[in-house]
Design an enzyme around this catalytic site. Structure first.
Site, short mmCIF file in Angstrom:
data_model
loop_
_atom_site.label_atom_id
_atom_site.label_comp_id
_atom_site.label_asym_id
_atom_site.label_seq_id
_atom_site.Cartn_x
_atom_site.Cartn_y
_atom_site.Cartn_z
N ASP A 1 0.81 -1.22 0.00
CA ASP A 1 0.00 0.00 0.00
C ASP A 1 0.85 1.27 0.00
O ASP A 1 1.96 1.28 0.55
CB ASP A 1 -0.93 0.01 1.22
CG ASP A 1 -2.10 -0.94 1.07
OD1 ASP A 1 -2.33 -1.42 -0.06
OD2 ASP A 1 -2.78 -1.22 2.07
N GLU B 1 2.99 2.53 6.35
CA GLU B 1 2.94 1.10 6.69
C GLU B 1 3.33 0.24 5.50
O GLU B 1 4.07 -0.72 5.62
CB GLU B 1 1.52 0.74 7.17
CG GLU B 1 1.45 -0.41 8.15
CD GLU B 1 2.08 -0.10 9.49
OE1 GLU B 1 2.65 -1.03 10.09
OE2 GLU B 1 2.03 1.05 9.94
N TYR C 1 -7.39 4.49 -2.84
CA TYR C 1 -6.85 4.12 -1.53
C TYR C 1 -7.59 4.83 -0.41
O TYR C 1 -7.86 6.03 -0.49
CB TYR C 1 -5.36 4.46 -1.48
CG TYR C 1 -4.67 3.83 -0.29
CD1 TYR C 1 -4.76 2.46 -0.06
CD2 TYR C 1 -3.96 4.62 0.61
CE1 TYR C 1 -4.14 1.88 1.03
CE2 TYR C 1 -3.33 4.04 1.70
CZ TYR C 1 -3.43 2.67 1.90
OH TYR C 1 -2.81 2.10 3.00
N ARG D 1 -6.86 5.23 2.94
CA ARG D 1 -6.19 5.89 4.07
C ARG D 1 -5.55 7.18 3.55
O ARG D 1 -4.44 7.18 3.06
CB ARG D 1 -5.14 4.96 4.70
CG ARG D 1 -5.78 3.78 5.41
CD ARG D 1 -4.78 2.95 6.20
NE ARG D 1 -5.45 1.82 6.83
CZ ARG D 1 -5.60 0.62 6.28
NH1 ARG D 1 -5.10 0.40 5.08
NH2 ARG D 1 -6.23 -0.34 6.91
N HIS E 1 -2.10 11.20 -1.16
CA HIS E 1 -3.01 10.46 -2.03
C HIS E 1 -4.19 11.34 -2.41
O HIS E 1 -4.42 12.39 -1.83
CB HIS E 1 -3.54 9.21 -1.32
CG HIS E 1 -2.49 8.43 -0.63
ND1 HIS E 1 -1.46 7.82 -1.30
CD2 HIS E 1 -2.28 8.17 0.68
CE1 HIS E 1 -0.67 7.21 -0.43
NE2 HIS E 1 -1.15 7.41 0.77
#
Length: 690
Positions: free
Chosen positions: A82, A86, A298, A300, A344
């Site tokens: 991702d 993380e 995405y 997050r 993002h």
């Protein structure tokens, strides 16, 4: 024979990406992280620059062997975890385990799992971004330093199994502070006076505004009597009529926190459930002939930015389906949060042409509901503002002013697709006023004085708490859901009517934390630490320096706490009930799913049972037992017979003590946001009670 190996986190994502890349690529899943700090020890060498001691996660040996074998058979290995801290850390750990040079072009990132995005991403592989890795590593070590030092102290001084995380402790403190505000709140009396009038068969209301043109509050009954005496027998004369046009702009597309808030309000989803479903929609859903397809970008993110391609596609869709006039002139991402990292795009459908109805048959009920929410919010964000006609009328009697307000939708704009909810569940409704002219005289059909009292601030719902954490800069998009989950599992808070209530245990732990570790609970300190982590990610700060500055003061506080913190004994609350197995008293305990009853003779007697609450209704099935309120493992209230397992009566809807007037069967209460409906379980009788 494939040329390259692509490693992602999950099988669903692997399946979707594999479809787009073709036979030259083999795509495998790491199943999340492959390395982490050990659970059994601190795993951080504090004296050696906070050096982490990573180990292979138990059970991941087989996965790593499979990935190593696959890597040997190809020319290139791409790490496509991702696109966040993380994910970057997962890629870095994989590079270490598979002996891949982190400086080589082995990292591939994309914001959406579509053919175009995947193809484009593989044209521009890059090296692993170590600033992102260091930011994730700093957070992990920081949380380990706090948790693995304070938690054992709490085990020793208070109770086994407690934990004291950095962000979770602040969240619990916010809940406790709100509870203290509610307890300390002193209601203040105030009154309202409403005049009910009719013109042209249209009834409307006007509320007391003030005297002699000045706004006035009604603080007590004496104030009300004075006003009523002044207007007794007097007609209400229209003094002014103001008509205006008001624009209402569309809301921005979702970011992580607003998605969690709106899913809680509209769909009654917990934050953790929202993120789980969003992950599934992002990684890919099997759409029949179309194959596995990522439906959203995405999830997050803290940015409301939208790509130009997505804007163009949305504009085409809006024009074709609603008309040119519904297209927003400067539709975009709305106002950007100053704290947003903007790494993002906003959360949006990967193709607006893929309408919720067109994919409904491929989705579970909850996947569909969440996708529809994301799709509608995005489409609405690109539409024209709504236009409201508003009308404000002042009416006067003997110097006393009453004001009537009305509004109606002149042009629905974005509201044709989507209207945002609020925490109170109140929705804006059309309130029409009849045509009124200055000098017109009206007789009030009824004058209604009403006493009110100010209300305390509301307890936090999940949505309200996420909003507060975001506003105060505590945590990041990826931390909200696990934080809310943890504070409930630890027994620090419970949910009552979907609102957080602190437990005695939570209050004791926070009181000790406030005394010995005030900086951990300080909102400003926690927000500042988040800012430092962002600066590490941007390459502006050294991660070891930040940890060293924190630990210098923290270590001293640990020593003081170890010496001065007193032992706290939490006595179990004795229930007015005896154990049916051994005759000892039952006591209240707090477990993962809230309070339950356990025998005080533990460990000799291990009898436990749920706490039940009678609702005053006899069981319609066996007629012996009483209907009691219970909670499922997911904390959802349901109703069953007290004679279970001998009687298997169960209902999600609350049974009522009165029988159906039509057939004498059981009536149940069905609740929705709009109203409470009473229905018979056997015939077609129903009534709306609210």
């Amino acid at each position: 024979m494939p040329d390259a190996l692509v490693i992602v986190e999950s099988p669903a994502k692997a399946k979707t990406i594999g479809k787009y890349l073709g036979k030259k690529y083999v795509v495998k899943a790491s199943m999340g992280h492959v390395r982490d700090l050990p659970k059994s020890q601190m795993g951080v060498d504090i004296d050696n620059g906070f050096s982490p001691k990573y180990i292979t996660i138990r059970g991941k040996g087989k996965v790593l062997k499979e990935l190593r074998d696959a890597a040997k058979r190809v020319k290139h290995v791409y790490l496509a975890a991702d696109p966040d801290r993380e994910g970057e850390a997962i890629a870095w750990h994989l590079a270490h385990s598979l002996e891949i040079d982190a400086q080589s072009n082995c990292r591939v990132v994309f914001n959406e799992i579509t053919k175009q995005a995947i193809k484009e991403a593989f044209k521009h592989p890059r090296s692993i971004n170590m600033d992102l890795v260091y930011a994730q590593q700093a957070r992990r070590i920081l949380d380990r330093l706090v948790g693995y030092n304070i938690s054992p102290l709490l085990w020793k001084k208070v109770k086994k199994g407690l934990s004291a995380g950095r962000v979770q402790s602040v969240a619990v403190k916010l809940i406790i502070d709100r509870e203290n505000e509610i307890k300390a709140f002193k209601p203040e009396e105030y009154w309202s006076i409403t005049a009910y009038l009719t013109k042209d068969d249209q009834r409307f209301e006007a509320k007391f505004y003030g005297v002699e043109g000045h706004k006035q509050d009604l603080k007590n009954e004496a104030d009300v009597k004075t006003i009523l005496e002044k207007i007794e027998g007097q007609p209400l004369v229209v003094r002014s009529v103001q008509k205006k046009e008001r624009k209402r702009n569309p809301v921005s597309p979702f970011i992580t926190s607003t998605l969690q808030q709106e899913a809680a309000r509209k769909l009654n989803f917990k934050a953790a459930k929202t993120m789980m479903l969003a992950q599934q929609l992002y990684e890919g859903i099997d759409l029949g002939k179309e194959g596995s397809t990522g439906l959203i970008t995405y999830m997050r993110t803290d940015s409301t930015r939208i790509s130009n391609l997505a804007k163009e596609e949305a504009a085409q869709f809006i024009k074709e389906n609603y008309g040119e006039e519904y297209l927003g002139k400067s539709s975009g991402g709305g106002k950007q949060n100053q704290k947003a990292q903007d790494a993002h795009e906003a959360i949006r459908p990967t193709s607006v042409m893929r309408t919720p109805q067109s994919v409904k048959k491929y989705l579970s009920r909850d996947q569909f509901r969440l996708y529809r929410l994301i799709w509608e919010r995005f489409v609405a964000s690109q539409m024209a503002p709504a236009v409201m006609d508003t009308m404000t009328v002042d009416l006067e009697a003997n110097g006393v002013t009453f004001r009537a307000t009305g509004s109606k939708v002149k042009f629905p704009g974005f509201m044709k697709v989507y209207i945002e909810d609020n925490d109170d569940g109140k929705k804006e409704e059309n309130r029409f006023l009849p045509e009124l002219t200055e000098g017109e005289r009206l007789e009030a059909e009824e004058i209604e004085p009403k006493q009110h009292f100010t209300q305390p601030p509301p307890r936090y719902t999940e949505a309200r708490l996420v909003k507060t954490l975001e506003e105060k800069g505590i945590g990041r998009p990826s931390t909200y859901a696990p934080t809310l989950d943890t504070i409930q599992k630890r027994g620090y808070v419970t949910l009552e009517d979907r609102r957080f209530v602190p437990t005695e245990l939570g209050e004791i732990v926070i009181e000790l934390m406030e005394e010995f570790f005030p900086e951990i609970l300080d909102v400003g300190f926690t927000a500042e630490m988040e800012q430092h982590l962002d600066e590490i990610e941007e390459g502006k700060e050294n991660w070891q320096k930040i940890l060293d500055e924190f630990y210098a003061g923290f270590e001293k506080r640990l020593q003081v706490a170890d010496e001065q913190m007193k032992n706290v004994e939490i006595e179990d609350e004795v229930a007015d009930e005896e154990c049916e197995k051994c005759g000892r008293h039952m006591v209240y305990k707090i477990g993962r799913y809230g309070k339950f009853l356990a025998c005080s003779g533990f460990p000799e007697c291990r009898n436990t049972k749920p706490i039940v609450k009678e609702i005053g209704v006899q069981c319609p099935t066996c007629t012996k037992g009483q209907i009691v309120e219970r909670k499922s493992k997911r904390n959802r209230v349901f109703y069953g017979c007290s004679e279970y397992p001998d009687c298997d009566f169960v209902s999600w809807d609350k049974p009522l003590p009165r029988p159906c007037p039509k057939c004498n069967s059981l009536l149940v209460e069905k609740r929705s946001k709009k109203h409470i409906k009473v229905q018979c379980t056997q015939c077609d009788y129903e009534e709306t009670s609210q």
